[in-house]
Design a protein around this motif. Structure first.
Motif, PDB file in Angstrom:
ATOM      1  N   ASP A  30       0.809  -1.226   0.000  1.00  0.00           N
ATOM      2  CA  ASP A  30       0.000   0.000   0.000  1.00  0.00           C
ATOM      3  C   ASP A  30       0.841   1.276   0.000  1.00  0.00           C
ATOM      4  O   ASP A  30       0.722   2.132   0.895  1.00  0.00           O
ATOM      5  CB  ASP A  30      -0.942   0.000   1.205  1.00  0.00           C
ATOM      6  CG  ASP A  30      -2.164  -0.887   0.983  1.00  0.00           C
ATOM      7  OD1 ASP A  30      -2.429  -1.265  -0.176  1.00  0.00           O
ATOM      8  OD2 ASP A  30      -2.856  -1.201   1.972  1.00  0.00           O
ATOM      9  N   THR A  51      -4.097  -3.169  -1.354  1.00  0.00           N
ATOM     10  CA  THR A  51      -5.198  -3.886  -0.720  1.00  0.00           C
ATOM     11  C   THR A  51      -6.584  -3.473  -1.196  1.00  0.00           C
ATOM     12  O   THR A  51      -7.474  -4.313  -1.328  1.00  0.00           O
ATOM     13  CB  THR A  51      -5.144  -3.703   0.807  1.00  0.00           C
ATOM     14  OG1 THR A  51      -5.250  -2.307   1.119  1.00  0.00           O
ATOM     15  CG2 THR A  51      -3.858  -4.273   1.388  1.00  0.00           C
ATOM     16  N   HIS A  52      -6.808  -2.161  -1.419  1.00  0.00           N
ATOM     17  CA  HIS A  52      -8.140  -1.696  -1.819  1.00  0.00           C
ATOM     18  C   HIS A  52      -8.042  -0.261  -2.305  1.00  0.00           C
ATOM     19  O   HIS A  52      -6.958   0.333  -2.306  1.00  0.00           O
ATOM     20  CB  HIS A  52      -9.146  -1.843  -0.674  1.00  0.00           C
ATOM     21  CG  HIS A  52      -8.896  -0.963   0.497  1.00  0.00           C
ATOM     22  ND1 HIS A  52      -7.796  -1.085   1.325  1.00  0.00           N
ATOM     23  CD2 HIS A  52      -9.618   0.077   1.012  1.00  0.00           C
ATOM     24  CE1 HIS A  52      -7.849  -0.179   2.278  1.00  0.00           C
ATOM     25  NE2 HIS A  52      -8.941   0.545   2.115  1.00  0.00           N
ATOM     26  N   HIS A  55      -6.171   2.831  -0.788  1.00  0.00           N
ATOM     27  CA  HIS A  55      -4.707   2.802  -0.802  1.00  0.00           C
ATOM     28  C   HIS A  55      -4.127   2.672  -2.215  1.00  0.00           C
ATOM     29  O   HIS A  55      -2.929   2.408  -2.361  1.00  0.00           O
ATOM     30  CB  HIS A  55      -4.195   1.662   0.078  1.00  0.00           C
ATOM     31  CG  HIS A  55      -4.534   1.838   1.531  1.00  0.00           C
ATOM     32  ND1 HIS A  55      -4.215   2.978   2.222  1.00  0.00           N
ATOM     33  CD2 HIS A  55      -5.175   1.033   2.407  1.00  0.00           C
ATOM     34  CE1 HIS A  55      -4.638   2.869   3.474  1.00  0.00           C
ATOM     35  NE2 HIS A  55      -5.234   1.704   3.607  1.00  0.00           N
ATOM     36  N   GLY A 138     -11.995  -5.379  -0.513  1.00  0.00           N
ATOM     37  CA  GLY A 138     -10.567  -5.297  -0.234  1.00  0.00           C
ATOM     38  C   GLY A 138     -10.021  -6.610   0.273  1.00  0.00           C
ATOM     39  O   GLY A 138     -10.772  -7.551   0.566  1.00  0.00           O
ATOM     40  N   GLY A 140      -6.435  -8.372   2.589  1.00  0.00           N
ATOM     41  CA  GLY A 140      -5.170  -8.262   3.295  1.00  0.00           C
ATOM     42  C   GLY A 140      -4.219  -9.271   2.677  1.00  0.00           C
ATOM     43  O   GLY A 140      -4.621 -10.078   1.823  1.00  0.00           O
ATOM     44  N   TYR A 152      -0.439  -8.611   6.917  1.00  0.00           N
ATOM     45  CA  TYR A 152      -1.028  -7.271   6.977  1.00  0.00           C
ATOM     46  C   TYR A 152      -2.505  -7.406   6.627  1.00  0.00           C
ATOM     47  O   TYR A 152      -2.846  -7.826   5.516  1.00  0.00           O
ATOM     48  CB  TYR A 152      -0.333  -6.312   6.018  1.00  0.00           C
ATOM     49  CG  TYR A 152      -1.031  -4.961   5.976  1.00  0.00           C
ATOM     50  CD1 TYR A 152      -1.121  -4.184   7.126  1.00  0.00           C
ATOM     51  CD2 TYR A 152      -1.630  -4.487   4.818  1.00  0.00           C
ATOM     52  CE1 TYR A 152      -1.793  -2.964   7.116  1.00  0.00           C
ATOM     53  CE2 TYR A 152      -2.295  -3.264   4.797  1.00  0.00           C
ATOM     54  CZ  TYR A 152      -2.374  -2.518   5.951  1.00  0.00           C
ATOM     55  OH  TYR A 152      -3.036  -1.315   5.955  1.00  0.00           O
ATOM     56  N   GLY A 154      -4.878  -5.224   6.030  1.00  0.00           N
ATOM     57  CA  GLY A 154      -5.596  -4.185   5.317  1.00  0.00           C
ATOM     58  C   GLY A 154      -6.571  -3.490   6.253  1.00  0.00           C
ATOM     59  O   GLY A 154      -6.430  -3.535   7.473  1.00  0.00           O
ATOM     60  N   ASP A 155      -7.585  -2.844   5.690  1.00  0.00           N
ATOM     61  CA  ASP A 155      -8.581  -2.136   6.500  1.00  0.00           C
ATOM     62  C   ASP A 155      -9.683  -3.124   6.862  1.00  0.00           C
ATOM     63  O   ASP A 155     -10.576  -3.413   6.059  1.00  0.00           O
ATOM     64  CB  ASP A 155      -9.149  -0.950   5.729  1.00  0.00           C
ATOM     65  CG  ASP A 155      -8.178   0.223   5.682  1.00  0.00           C
ATOM     66  OD1 ASP A 155      -6.976  -0.003   5.897  1.00  0.00           O
ATOM     67  OD2 ASP A 155      -8.623   1.355   5.426  1.00  0.00           O
ATOM     68  N   THR A 179     -10.266   0.517  11.267  1.00  0.00           N
ATOM     69  CA  THR A 179      -9.708  -0.828  11.392  1.00  0.00           C
ATOM     70  C   THR A 179      -9.906  -1.323  12.828  1.00  0.00           C
ATOM     71  O   THR A 179     -10.389  -0.598  13.684  1.00  0.00           O
ATOM     72  CB  THR A 179      -8.209  -0.843  11.049  1.00  0.00           C
ATOM     73  OG1 THR A 179      -7.500  -0.064  12.031  1.00  0.00           O
ATOM     74  CG2 THR A 179      -7.945  -0.250   9.676  1.00  0.00           C
TER      75      THR A 179
END
Length: 233
Positions: A30, A51-52, A55, A138, A140, A152, A154-155, A179
């Motif tokens: 990201d 990730t999405h 980002h 999204g 991770g 990781y 992600g959100d 998050t």
């Protein structure tokens, strides 16, 4: 400021941007947004993971990716649907891989698993009760470098898809705005057997303000190893 674990060197460059290297391969997760990479022009990344849409930052990708980089972008990211100026993924001059939830693949000997990432209705939601990050928008990433694994999320809140997940290094978002909460982070770190927790995704702007020192103290009280990094580039 970097930290090391299991042959890996890890840097947090601000917001959600992390750089991970084993001395031969360089991975960015990201990269960019909110000026966190202003003045940064390494272009040394062999692998870049996004990730999405929050980002997705073409300029950030170009600041970190080597000419022959593989750039993995979540399959649902569409620049025309992003409410800010952007560029299509297809305009990036790299090898592009579109990644879907549950995909597993390898790049340059690094095994990558894309794991679902979303906010639950009991977690982080808008005023009308809808999740900030609905399911399906999204992912991770869990990375396996051979001797060491990195996760990781992600959100995301803590979700059922994490059942049975393990990782040596946990890149942990601690903002508690979009998050998982700091307490949930610590619970998850214990569940996945993380040997090192590195807080990320906080203090970039007002909504992401977090007390990293208090988080680190709580982590250490629970026997977890945590490393606070300075997001300088």
């Amino acid at each position: 400021m970097s930290t090391t674990y299991g042959g890996l060197t890890i840097d947090w460059l601000g917001y959600a941007t992390s750089r991970i290297t084993d001395g031969e391969r360089v991975v960015y997760i990201d990269p960019g947004r909110y000026g966190v990479l202003d003045g940064y022009d390494a272009r040394d990344g062999d692998l870049v993971l996004v990730t999405h849409d929050d980002h997705y930052d073409p300029d950030g990708i170009e600041r970190v990716a080597a000419d022959d980089a593989v750039v993995c972008v979540f399959e649902e990211i569409r620049s025309e649907e992003i409410d800010r100026e952007s560029r299509p993924v297809s305009d990036l001059e790299y090898e592009i891989r579109r990644v879907g939830t549950g995909d597993s693949f390898a790049v340059d000997g690094i095994k990558i698993e894309a794991i679902s990432a979303y906010n639950t209705s009991e977690g982080h939601v808008r005023a009308d009760g809808t999740p900030y990050h609905p399911e399906g928008e999204g992912v991770g990433y869990r990375l396996d470098f051979g001797d060491t694994t990195v996760f990781y999320p992600g959100d995301s809140d803590v979700i059922e898809e994490y059942e049975g997940l393990t990782a040596d290094v946990f890149l942990a978002p601690i903002d508690d705005a979009f998050t998982m909460s700091p307490g949930a982070v610590l619970d998850l770190a214990e569940r996945i057997g993380a040997e090192l927790v590195v807080p990320v995704h906080y203090d970039t702007f007002e909504a992401l303000e977090a007390d990293d020192e208090a988080f680190a103290a709580s982590a250490r009280e629970r026997g977890l190893t945590v490393e606070l990094l300075s997001p300088e580039v």
